[in-house]
Design an enzyme around this catalytic site. Structure first.
Site, mmCIF file in Angstrom:
data_model
loop_
_atom_site.group_PDB
_atom_site.id
_atom_site.type_symbol
_atom_site.label_atom_id
_atom_site.label_comp_id
_atom_site.label_asym_id
_atom_site.label_seq_id
_atom_site.Cartn_x
_atom_site.Cartn_y
_atom_site.Cartn_z
ATOM 1 N N PRO A 256 19.551 -41.560 -14.561
ATOM 2 C CA PRO A 256 18.450 -41.507 -13.599
ATOM 3 C C PRO A 256 18.971 -42.035 -12.265
ATOM 4 O O PRO A 256 19.565 -43.106 -12.218
ATOM 5 C CB PRO A 256 17.415 -42.472 -14.194
ATOM 6 C CG PRO A 256 18.209 -43.447 -15.009
ATOM 7 C CD PRO A 256 19.427 -42.692 -15.495
ATOM 8 N N MET A 257 18.780 -41.278 -11.215
ATOM 9 C CA MET A 257 19.195 -41.745 -9.889
ATOM 10 C C MET A 257 18.131 -41.395 -8.861
ATOM 11 O O MET A 257 17.868 -40.214 -8.599
ATOM 12 C CB MET A 257 20.544 -41.120 -9.493
ATOM 13 C CG MET A 257 21.729 -41.700 -10.260
ATOM 14 S SD MET A 257 23.299 -41.062 -9.693
ATOM 15 C CE MET A 257 23.273 -39.414 -10.397
ATOM 16 N N ALA A 258 17.541 -42.434 -8.295
ATOM 17 C CA ALA A 258 16.525 -42.228 -7.275
ATOM 18 C C ALA A 258 17.143 -41.483 -6.101
ATOM 19 O O ALA A 258 18.273 -41.773 -5.702
ATOM 20 C CB ALA A 258 15.980 -43.575 -6.818
ATOM 21 N N GLN B 297 11.552 -42.071 -16.470
ATOM 22 C CA GLN B 297 11.683 -43.516 -16.271
ATOM 23 C C GLN B 297 10.528 -44.066 -15.445
ATOM 24 O O GLN B 297 10.201 -43.535 -14.390
ATOM 25 C CB GLN B 297 13.005 -43.845 -15.571
ATOM 26 C CG GLN B 297 13.270 -45.340 -15.539
ATOM 27 C CD GLN B 297 14.557 -45.715 -14.834
ATOM 28 O OE1 GLN B 297 14.679 -45.541 -13.628
ATOM 29 N NE2 GLN B 297 15.514 -46.242 -15.574
ATOM 30 N N CYS C 117 16.793 -52.251 -11.731
ATOM 31 C CA CYS C 117 16.845 -51.933 -10.303
ATOM 32 C C CYS C 117 17.042 -53.210 -9.480
ATOM 33 O O CYS C 117 16.248 -54.133 -9.563
ATOM 34 C CB CYS C 117 15.573 -51.214 -9.867
ATOM 35 S SG CYS C 117 15.613 -50.789 -8.119
ATOM 36 N N LYS D 54 16.425 -49.511 -19.765
ATOM 37 C CA LYS D 54 17.723 -49.503 -19.077
ATOM 38 C C LYS D 54 17.898 -50.825 -18.336
ATOM 39 O O LYS D 54 17.039 -51.206 -17.544
ATOM 40 C CB LYS D 54 17.811 -48.315 -18.116
ATOM 41 C CG LYS D 54 19.168 -48.182 -17.457
ATOM 42 C CD LYS D 54 19.361 -46.778 -16.916
ATOM 43 C CE LYS D 54 20.666 -46.585 -16.168
ATOM 44 N NZ LYS D 54 20.687 -47.217 -14.863
ATOM 45 N N GLY E 121 28.075 -46.594 -16.486
ATOM 46 C CA GLY E 121 28.885 -47.238 -15.467
ATOM 47 C C GLY E 121 30.313 -46.772 -15.467
ATOM 48 O O GLY E 121 31.059 -46.970 -16.423
ATOM 49 N N ASP E 122 30.682 -46.095 -14.377
ATOM 50 C CA ASP E 122 32.069 -45.708 -14.102
ATOM 51 C C ASP E 122 32.637 -44.697 -15.092
ATOM 52 O O ASP E 122 33.864 -44.644 -15.272
ATOM 53 C CB ASP E 122 32.980 -46.956 -14.044
ATOM 54 C CG ASP E 122 32.468 -48.010 -13.064
ATOM 55 O OD1 ASP E 122 31.684 -47.643 -12.165
ATOM 56 O OD2 ASP E 122 32.841 -49.179 -13.204
ATOM 57 N N GLY F 109 26.508 -40.889 -13.911
ATOM 58 C CA GLY F 109 25.676 -40.900 -12.712
ATOM 59 C C GLY F 109 26.405 -40.323 -11.523
ATOM 60 O O GLY F 109 26.434 -39.099 -11.309
HETATM 61 C C1 LIG Z 1 21.813 -43.298 -5.784
HETATM 62 C C2 LIG Z 1 21.559 -44.010 -7.078
HETATM 63 C C3 LIG Z 1 20.255 -44.147 -7.527
HETATM 64 C C4 LIG Z 1 19.993 -44.771 -8.736
HETATM 65 N N1 LIG Z 1 18.701 -44.853 -9.186
HETATM 66 C C5 LIG Z 1 18.454 -45.359 -10.411
HETATM 67 C C6 LIG Z 1 17.134 -45.336 -10.959
HETATM 68 O O1 LIG Z 1 16.175 -44.852 -10.350
HETATM 69 N N2 LIG Z 1 16.959 -45.882 -12.193
HETATM 70 C C7 LIG Z 1 17.993 -46.436 -12.897
HETATM 71 O O2 LIG Z 1 17.777 -46.917 -14.017
HETATM 72 N N3 LIG Z 1 19.243 -46.439 -12.424
HETATM 73 C C8 LIG Z 1 19.498 -45.920 -11.211
HETATM 74 N N4 LIG Z 1 20.785 -45.885 -10.736
HETATM 75 C C9 LIG Z 1 21.885 -46.407 -11.582
HETATM 76 C C10 LIG Z 1 22.520 -45.292 -12.406
HETATM 77 O O3 LIG Z 1 21.607 -44.761 -13.333
HETATM 78 C C11 LIG Z 1 23.773 -45.800 -13.161
HETATM 79 O O4 LIG Z 1 23.398 -46.791 -14.094
HETATM 80 C C12 LIG Z 1 24.828 -46.373 -12.222
HETATM 81 O O5 LIG Z 1 25.003 -45.552 -11.088
HETATM 82 C C13 LIG Z 1 26.177 -46.562 -12.913
HETATM 83 O O6 LIG Z 1 26.653 -45.341 -13.419
HETATM 84 P P1 LIG Z 1 27.771 -44.420 -12.637
HETATM 85 O O7 LIG Z 1 28.980 -45.302 -12.418
HETATM 86 O O8 LIG Z 1 28.017 -43.312 -13.602
HETATM 87 O O9 LIG Z 1 27.173 -43.985 -11.350
HETATM 88 C C14 LIG Z 1 21.060 -45.297 -9.505
HETATM 89 C C15 LIG Z 1 22.370 -45.149 -9.050
HETATM 90 C C16 LIG Z 1 22.634 -44.513 -7.861
HETATM 91 C C17 LIG Z 1 24.069 -44.369 -7.404
#
Ligand SMILES: Cc1cc2nc3c(=O)[nH]c(=O)nc-3n(C[C@H](O)[C@H](O)[C@H](O)COP(=O)(O)O)c2cc1C
Length: 354
Positions: free
Chosen positions: A24-26, A78, A108, A147, A209-210, A232
């Site tokens: 999930p990414m806002a 979410q 968050c 989460k 994460g990563d 993500g």
């Molecule tokens: C732009 C952005 C928006 C995000 N929004 C949310 C969100 O709304 N809810 C949430 O649980 N995590 C959110 N995250 C966190 C991601 O879901 C994820 O846990 C985090 O980016 C680490 O994973 P990655 O390294 O694959 O990006 C957001 C991350 C980014 C970069």
């Protein structure tokens, strides 16, 4: 032994066909993103966080309302908030809108969210986190997941205390992004904590994460015992990364494919958000899609300058004429918009993170 990424697993009764979950990414996880993620092999996709503040009649800055299409399932929606009763009500609405899993944001780090007692604040308020989870799990018949981040402060291990409590309260799965809230996105995700969490609970854990490659996905699954990895940032403008992770198909997309996916993404997002909101919202995606050496940088800069999305589409088709046939095929496969559900009354928060 390498874990098979194409193997299914389950969250409660919900079967998830692959071990890759789209994060999930806002400001990113719009319907077009979730759909595309499913098409490229994500077993579960998640909505952006939607606010139960709408229900509490607070004035929330929003991006609009969530649309759920027939081709998105299994889908986690979410929610975030700090009031058990409001969260329970939000969960019922989300279930009615078609969520297969109700996910709660306890990670968050954004101040606007934590100061209301929601998001990462809950990592340090075990009693409230427990009550919210209990209320939400009792309110819906679909499984509920949470989460988390590792904790608020750097080095915190709060998630290891909280996680098992949330399972006692009714959580059917946990996702861990093992950075602290303070860290935001700096440093790295310490998946040794994910391994510890896995050993403490008897529900599936998703490692976030990563994870940006198949090699990393395998390493994280093998070292943590997690049921799935969440991807993500690696999937932003890059559904081919999901295909590479799930299938091991590392072939780079052609320019035509990239342009076609971006065009479909643009059109769907305009349909979802309207032209005015979408034109600004989409700009970051141009860089994400056209980067990776796929198109020359000046071309991307040119697109970002354009205000109308129609013009962007025209330029893309001029740069990659073969994209038109691919767009036609992709659009023909989209389900009938008549079959969609609109989740009204619960705004998509622009203050996401986790
Ligand atoms: C732009 C952005 C928006 C995000 N929004 C949310 C969100 O709304 N809810 C949430 O649980 N995590 C959110 N995250 C966190 C991601 O879901 C994820 O846990 C985090 O980016 C680490 O994973 P990655 O390294 O694959 O990006 C957001 C991350 C980014 C970069």
């Amino acid at each position: 032994m390498a874990v098979e990424l194409r193997e299914s697993w389950s969250i409660g009764p919900v079967e998830v066909p692959t071990r890759v979950v789209l994060a999930p990414m806002a400001g990113v996880s719009v319907q077009a993103f979730r759909r595309q993620g499913r098409r490229y092999g994500a077993g579960l996709v998640c909505s952006e966080m939607v606010s139960c503040a709408g229900i509490e009649h607070r004035n929330e800055k929003t991006l609009g309302y969530l649309r759920v299409g027939a081709d998105e399932h299994p889908l986690a929606i979410q929610i975030f908030g700090s009031e058990p009763a409001a969260m329970a009500e939000a969960a019922r609405m989300v279930e009615a809108a078609g969520a297969d899993v109700v996910d709660m944001n306890f990670g968050c780090p954004v101040k606007k969210v934590t100061k209301t007692g929601a998001g990462a604040h809950l990592l340090e308020d075990t009693a409230l986190a427990f009550r919210i989870t209990e209320a939400v799990a009792a309110a819906v018949s679909v499984p509920v997941s949470v989460k988390m981040r590792r904790g608020v402060e750097d080095g915190s291990r709060a998630c290891l205390e909280l996680g098992p409590r949330l399972v006692d309260a009714g959580a059917a799965a946990l996702t861990l992004h093992p950075r602290s809230a303070k860290q935001m996105y700096t440093g790295y995700a310490d998946h040794t904590l994910t391994a510890e969490l896995v050993s403490l609970v008897d529900v599936p854990v998703i490692a976030s994460g990563d994870v940006t490659s198949r090699e990393r996905a395998h390493a994280v699954l093998a070292s943590t015992g997690a049921s799935a990895v969440m991807v993500g940032r690696g999937a932003q403008g890059n559904p081919w990364a999901i295909r590479e992770i799930v299938l091991g198909d590392a072939e780079q997309p052609s320019r035509e494919e990239v342009a076609a996916e971006l065009i479909v993404f643009i059109r769907e997002t305009v349909r979802e958000l309207g032209e005015r909101r979408a034109s600004g919202f989409l700009k970051k995606f141009y860089g994400w899609y056209l980067g990776h050496g796929r198109f020359p940088r000046p071309f991307k800069n040119e697109l970002v300058q354009l205000s109308a999305t129609d013009e962007v589409v025209t330029r893309l088709l001029a740069a990659a004429p073969g994209a038109a046939a691919i767009v036609e095929r992709l659009e023909a496969e989209l389900p009938d918009p008549e079959g969609e559900t609109l989740l009204e009354g619960m705004p998509i928060s622009i203050y996401g993170g986790g």
